[in-house]
Design a protein around this motif. Structure first.
Motif, PDB file in Angstrom:
ATOM      1  N   THR A   9       0.848  -1.128  -0.195  1.00 40.40           N
ATOM      2  CA  THR A   9      -0.069   0.056  -0.138  1.00 40.40           C
ATOM      3  C   THR A   9       0.971   1.214   0.061  1.00 40.40           C
ATOM      4  O   THR A   9       0.503   2.421  -0.397  1.00 40.40           O
ATOM      5  CB  THR A   9      -0.927   0.123   1.171  1.00 40.40           C
ATOM      6  OG1 THR A   9      -0.002  -0.341   2.195  1.00 40.40           O
ATOM      7  CG2 THR A   9      -2.057  -0.990   1.074  1.00 40.40           C
ATOM      8  N   TRP A  21       3.657   1.592  -1.885  1.00 41.69           N
ATOM      9  CA  TRP A  21       4.748   1.874  -2.788  1.00 41.69           C
ATOM     10  C   TRP A  21       3.714   1.743  -4.215  1.00 41.69           C
ATOM     11  O   TRP A  21       2.789   1.246  -4.121  1.00 41.69           O
ATOM     12  CB  TRP A  21       5.478   0.520  -2.907  1.00 41.69           C
ATOM     13  CG  TRP A  21       6.447   0.859  -1.724  1.00 41.69           C
ATOM     14  CD1 TRP A  21       6.388  -0.209  -0.627  1.00 41.69           C
ATOM     15  CD2 TRP A  21       7.744   1.358  -1.279  1.00 41.69           C
ATOM     16  NE1 TRP A  21       7.312   0.080   0.217  1.00 41.69           N
ATOM     17  CE2 TRP A  21       8.202   0.764  -0.101  1.00 41.69           C
ATOM     18  CE3 TRP A  21       8.532   2.108  -2.458  1.00 41.69           C
ATOM     19  CZ2 TRP A  21       9.505   1.247   0.299  1.00 41.69           C
ATOM     20  CZ3 TRP A  21       9.828   2.647  -1.677  1.00 41.69           C
ATOM     21  CH2 TRP A  21      10.111   2.150  -0.274  1.00 41.69           C
ATOM     22  N   ARG A  22       4.568   2.426  -5.118  1.00 44.00           N
ATOM     23  CA  ARG A  22       4.051   2.150  -6.637  1.00 44.00           C
ATOM     24  C   ARG A  22       5.229   1.799  -7.414  1.00 44.00           C
ATOM     25  O   ARG A  22       6.408   2.169  -7.292  1.00 44.00           O
ATOM     26  CB  ARG A  22       3.349   3.567  -6.920  1.00 44.00           C
ATOM     27  CG  ARG A  22       2.026   3.882  -6.550  1.00 44.00           C
ATOM     28  CD  ARG A  22       1.048   2.842  -6.694  1.00 44.00           C
ATOM     29  NE  ARG A  22      -0.164   3.040  -6.120  1.00 44.00           N
ATOM     30  CZ  ARG A  22      -0.699   2.681  -4.746  1.00 44.00           C
ATOM     31  NH1 ARG A  22       0.381   1.965  -4.179  1.00 44.00           N
ATOM     32  NH2 ARG A  22      -1.880   2.900  -4.417  1.00 44.00           N
ATOM     33  N   PRO A  75       0.918  -1.312  -7.363  1.00 43.80           N
ATOM     34  CA  PRO A  75       1.394  -1.607  -6.383  1.00 43.80           C
ATOM     35  C   PRO A  75       2.437  -2.728  -6.378  1.00 43.80           C
ATOM     36  O   PRO A  75       1.873  -3.449  -7.391  1.00 43.80           O
ATOM     37  CB  PRO A  75       0.325  -1.569  -5.347  1.00 43.80           C
ATOM     38  CG  PRO A  75      -0.851  -2.086  -5.878  1.00 43.80           C
ATOM     39  CD  PRO A  75      -0.785  -1.177  -7.099  1.00 43.80           C
ATOM     40  N   ARG A 114       4.263   6.043  -3.018  1.00 45.13           N
ATOM     41  CA  ARG A 114       2.844   6.540  -3.580  1.00 45.13           C
ATOM     42  C   ARG A 114       2.795   7.864  -3.384  1.00 45.13           C
ATOM     43  O   ARG A 114       2.030   8.607  -4.126  1.00 45.13           O
ATOM     44  CB  ARG A 114       1.598   5.648  -2.953  1.00 45.13           C
ATOM     45  CG  ARG A 114       1.450   5.824  -1.641  1.00 45.13           C
ATOM     46  CD  ARG A 114       0.142   5.017  -1.073  1.00 45.13           C
ATOM     47  NE  ARG A 114      -0.997   5.355  -1.750  1.00 45.13           N
ATOM     48  CZ  ARG A 114      -2.388   5.063  -1.248  1.00 45.13           C
ATOM     49  NH1 ARG A 114      -2.375   3.783  -0.578  1.00 45.13           N
ATOM     50  NH2 ARG A 114      -3.455   5.504  -2.086  1.00 45.13           N
ATOM     51  N   ASP A 115       3.322   8.316  -2.261  1.00 49.83           N
ATOM     52  CA  ASP A 115       3.410   9.931  -2.044  1.00 49.83           C
ATOM     53  C   ASP A 115       4.360  10.598  -2.322  1.00 49.83           C
ATOM     54  O   ASP A 115       5.488  10.440  -1.908  1.00 49.83           O
ATOM     55  CB  ASP A 115       3.023   9.942  -0.371  1.00 49.83           C
ATOM     56  CG  ASP A 115       2.998  11.533  -0.166  1.00 49.83           C
ATOM     57  OD1 ASP A 115       3.278  12.324  -0.853  1.00 49.83           O
ATOM     58  OD2 ASP A 115       3.187  11.908   1.104  1.00 49.83           O
TER      59      ASP A 115
END
Length: 285
Positions: free
Chosen positions: A78, A80-81, A87, A107-108
């Protein structure tokens, strides 16, 4: 003076146990299942529960550590991307080189500098490569709960002795991996809970014998024990006993667990099965 024996059970939680079907609850038509089952962990926990029941009169203290994560956590998909925007899967290693090459990112976007600093610091320790695990031990979830047999045995000990089992939470800081119940792999300067656990160390220091069990031998048991050894010092290491049939490694990390046990034995820690450990307790002799 009575012999003071302390049992430390590391992360005996549902998400880490390869539980059989009759241990899995069904909620709203959905059968729950462990997120990160360690092969052999269920049998380990049954032996831990049996040890507690048989050793209960001679155990002065029991501590249970609980891996306790946020939903969005640096160790979870959740957080990471991948480069394609998706993900990562669980069991994805993340190196600083991966990060710098843009293969994976938080992700942020605002977290990039902080996460890069974390990966750099982690790799500098030489202890672990960062791992994205399946989402596990989320605070409040069934997977976060203690294995039912271990919980029942602990409750029976509490009722008989009139003492509480110490529950030790670790891992709730989402910015750093926290395998060890003593301190995070990369302590957060703004979070004292990641920097050390003097209360647990003091409790272990006053014991005559400390039995250590739990999951997994390759990660949380390993990291916790290594930090205990570091904190207690050489003169107290002989009192530490690793219950070798009450811990198992994460699949694929068997060599790490074997190396850990060999290293600890070389440092003076004792190794025993649960049955053998009963004979080390004065009340059992």
């Amino acid at each position: 003076m009575a012999h003071h024996a302390h049992l430390l059970i590391i992360d005996p939680q549902n998400d880490f146990c390869d539980l059989p079907a009759d241990y899995l609850p069904e909620i709203a038509g959905h059968r729950l299942a462990p997120a990160l089952p360690v092969p052999g962990a269920h049998a380990d926990m049954l032996r831990v529960a049996g040890f507690i029941r048989q050793a209960a009169p001679a155990l002065a203290a029991i501590s249970v550590t609980l891996d306790s994560h946020q939903h969005i956590d640096i160790g979870h998909p959740t957080f990471w991307r991948l480069a394609d925007g998706n993900p990562p899967e669980g069991f994805t290693p993340v190196t600083l080189a991966d990060f710098d090459a843009g293969r994976i990112t938080p992700r942020d976007p605002a977290a990039r500098d902080r996460v890069r600093g974390y990966l750099h610091a982690l790799e500098a320790t030489g202890r672990y490569t960062h791992m994205v695990w399946p989402l596990h031990c989320e605070i409040g979830s069934w997977g976060h709960n203690i294995h039912a047999a271990v919980l029942a045995a602990c409750n029976a000990w509490e009722d008989a002795r009139g003492l509480p089992v110490a529950r030790v939470m670790k891992g709730s800081n989402p910015w750093t991996e926290h395998y060890s119940a003593i301190k995070a792999e990369v302590p957060d300067p703004a979070d004292p809970a990641t920097q050390g656990n003097p209360v647990l160390i003091a409790a272990l220091a006053q014991a005559d014998t400390v039995f250590i069990a739990g999951e997994a031998a390759s990660h949380c048991v390993k990291a916790t024990t290594e930090h205990i050894v570091e904190a207690l010092g050489a003169s107290q290491l002989r009192k530490l006993v690793l219950l070798t049939d009450c811990m198992s490694p994460v699949a694929g990390f068997e060599a790490a667990a074997q190396g850990f046990l060999a290293d600890m034995q070389g440092r003076g820690l004792r190794m025993a099965t649960a049955a053998e450990a009963l004979g080390m307790l004065p009340a059992r002799r």
